[in-house]
Design an enzyme around this catalytic site. Structure first.
Site, mmCIF file in Angstrom:
data_model
loop_
_atom_site.group_PDB
_atom_site.id
_atom_site.type_symbol
_atom_site.label_atom_id
_atom_site.label_comp_id
_atom_site.label_asym_id
_atom_site.label_seq_id
_atom_site.Cartn_x
_atom_site.Cartn_y
_atom_site.Cartn_z
ATOM 1 N N ARG A 12 8.661 10.495 -7.709
ATOM 2 C CA ARG A 12 8.252 11.163 -8.948
ATOM 3 C C ARG A 12 7.930 12.643 -8.700
ATOM 4 N NH1 ARG A 12 3.236 8.347 -11.576
ATOM 5 N NH2 ARG A 12 2.491 8.516 -9.438
ATOM 6 N N LYS A 14 5.219 15.166 -10.079
ATOM 7 C CA LYS A 14 3.974 15.252 -10.831
ATOM 8 C C LYS A 14 3.612 16.724 -10.980
ATOM 9 C CE LYS A 14 1.614 12.398 -8.205
ATOM 10 N NZ LYS A 14 0.492 11.548 -7.703
ATOM 11 N N GLY A 100 3.672 15.869 6.935
ATOM 12 C CA GLY A 100 4.125 16.067 5.569
ATOM 13 C C GLY A 100 3.150 16.902 4.763
ATOM 14 N N VAL A 101 3.685 17.791 3.932
ATOM 15 C CA VAL A 101 2.814 18.682 3.173
ATOM 16 C C VAL A 101 1.924 17.902 2.213
ATOM 17 C CG1 VAL A 101 4.475 19.114 1.303
ATOM 18 C CG2 VAL A 101 2.769 20.853 1.890
ATOM 19 N N ASP A 102 2.368 16.730 1.753
ATOM 20 C CA ASP A 102 1.517 15.928 0.880
ATOM 21 C C ASP A 102 0.274 15.440 1.622
ATOM 22 O OD1 ASP A 102 3.148 14.319 2.489
ATOM 23 O OD2 ASP A 102 3.412 12.765 0.964
ATOM 24 N N ARG A 103 0.442 15.036 2.877
ATOM 25 C CA ARG A 103 -0.708 14.620 3.681
ATOM 26 C C ARG A 103 -1.620 15.805 3.965
ATOM 27 N NH1 ARG A 103 1.724 11.796 8.796
ATOM 28 N NH2 ARG A 103 -0.483 11.417 9.277
ATOM 29 N N THR A 124 5.827 5.406 -1.446
ATOM 30 C CA THR A 124 6.916 4.746 -0.740
ATOM 31 C C THR A 124 6.429 4.282 0.622
ATOM 32 O OG1 THR A 124 8.533 6.140 -1.882
ATOM 33 C CG2 THR A 124 9.262 5.033 0.134
ATOM 34 N N THR A 174 5.101 -19.128 -3.792
ATOM 35 C CA THR A 174 5.801 -18.064 -3.070
ATOM 36 C C THR A 174 5.477 -16.672 -3.612
ATOM 37 O OG1 THR A 174 7.609 -19.537 -2.452
ATOM 38 C CG2 THR A 174 8.076 -17.182 -2.429
#
Length: 247
Positions: A12, A14, A100-103, A124, A174
Site C-alpha cells: 500500500r 499511505k 529498510g527506511v520504514d524500520r 508482508t 483446520t
C-alpha cells in the site's frame, strides 16, 4: 498549498498531510500489486503540494511512478533514507543502507515517544527492532508475517485456506489451527524478543506495534501500544529536520 507525507510499502501507499505543529492528518491508503497502483489512484492525490516527503521500500518502478506523479504536483520532493545516526537514534547496522527506511523511520517515531521500545511491524514481513532509552538501536529480526505464512502454506498445499479461522491455544479444526499456528509463531517471536530485550536493557521495554497486520496480534498482546501510522510519524520527524536544514 500544503506539505504531505508518503509511505510507499510493499502492498500500500499511505499518505497524510503534515501539519505545522508536526502532527499528521487523516491517512489515505492506496493499494498496489507491486507493479502498478490501483486504478484512479492519481485522482486521490492532492492537486497541489508545497513539499512532498517520501519513504519507499517498494520496487523501483513503482517508486518512479509515485515520484513522477508528485513531480507534477509538488514544488519540492524530499526522499528519506536510513542514516547511521539521526536526532538521537543510532542504528546497529554497519551498513545503514541495508536497514529498510520504514524500520529506520519507525525507530525515529519510537524515539520521539521516549523510553525503551520493542518496535514490531506486521506487514508482508514481521520486523522486530529494539531501541533502548538512550536511542541506541540494538538490531532486530525479520520473519514472514502471519499472512505470508498462510499464503506460503497454501502455495504448497492448495487445499489449505489462506484466510479464516480464529486464534486458539489448541484448535479443534483446520482453519483455527492454521490461524493459531501462524499467529502463534509471530507471537512467540515477539515474546522471546521482548524477554531478551528486558535482559539487555536491564529493565522494562514497552511494545510498539504498527503495520496492516498488527490488529491480528493485538488481542494476545494486551499491553502493546498500537500506532498504525508509525512510519508516517517517523517520516514527519525526518521532514521537520530536513526542512530546518534547508532554511
Amino acid at each position: 498549498m500544503s506539505r504531505w507525507l508518503f509511505d510507499l510499502g510493499n502492498s500500500r501507499l499511505k499518505c497524510a498531510p503534515l501539519h505545522a505543529d508536526g502532527g499528521i492528518g487523516e491517512v489515505l491508503a492506496i493499494g498496489h500489486d507491486g507493479g502498478a497502483f490501483a486504478e484512479g489512484w492519481q485522482a486521490r492525490l492532492p492537486a497541489r503540494i508545497e513539499a512532498a516527503y517520501v519513504a519507499s521500500v517498494a520496487a523501483p518502478a513503482l517508486r518512479v511512478q509515485l515520484l513522477d506523479a508528485l513531480a507534477a504536483r509538488s514544488g519540492r520532493i524530499g526522499i528519506a533514507g536510513t542514516q547511521r545516526a539521526w536526532q538521537g537514534v543510532r542504528i546497529a547496522y554497519a551498513e545503514p543502507a541495508r536497514l529498510g527506511v520504514d524500520r529506520f523511520l519507525s525507530l525515529l517515531a519510537a524515539r520521539a515517544r521516549g523510553g525503551a521500545w520493542l518496535v514490531v511491524g506486521v506487514g508482508t514481513a514481521l520486523t522486530i527492532d529494539l531501541l533502548d532509552a538512550d536511542g541506541r538501536h540494538h538490531g532486530g529480526r525479520i520473519a514472514p508475517s502471519p499472512t505470508l505464512m498462510r499464503e506460503a502454506l497454501q502455495a504448497r498445499a492448495v487445499q489449505l485456506p489462506a484466510q479464516g479461522g480464529r486464534y486458539r491455544e489448541f484448535a479443534g479444526d483446520t482453519d483455527d489451527a492454521l490461524a493459531s499456528g501462524c499467529l502463534g509463531a509471530a507471537l512467540a517471536l515477539v515474546e522471546r524478543s521482548r524477554e531478551a530485550a528486558r535482559r539487555l536493557c536491564a529493565g522494562p521495554v514497552s511494545l510498539l506495534l504498527h503495520g496492516g497486520g498488527a490488529g491480528a496480534l493485538l488481542p494476545q498482546l494486551a499491553d502493546a501500544v498500537h500506532d498504525p501510522a508509525l512510519v508516517l510519524h517517523g517520516l514527519a520527524c525526518w521532514a521537520r529536520v530536513e526542512a530546518q536544514a534547508r532554511s
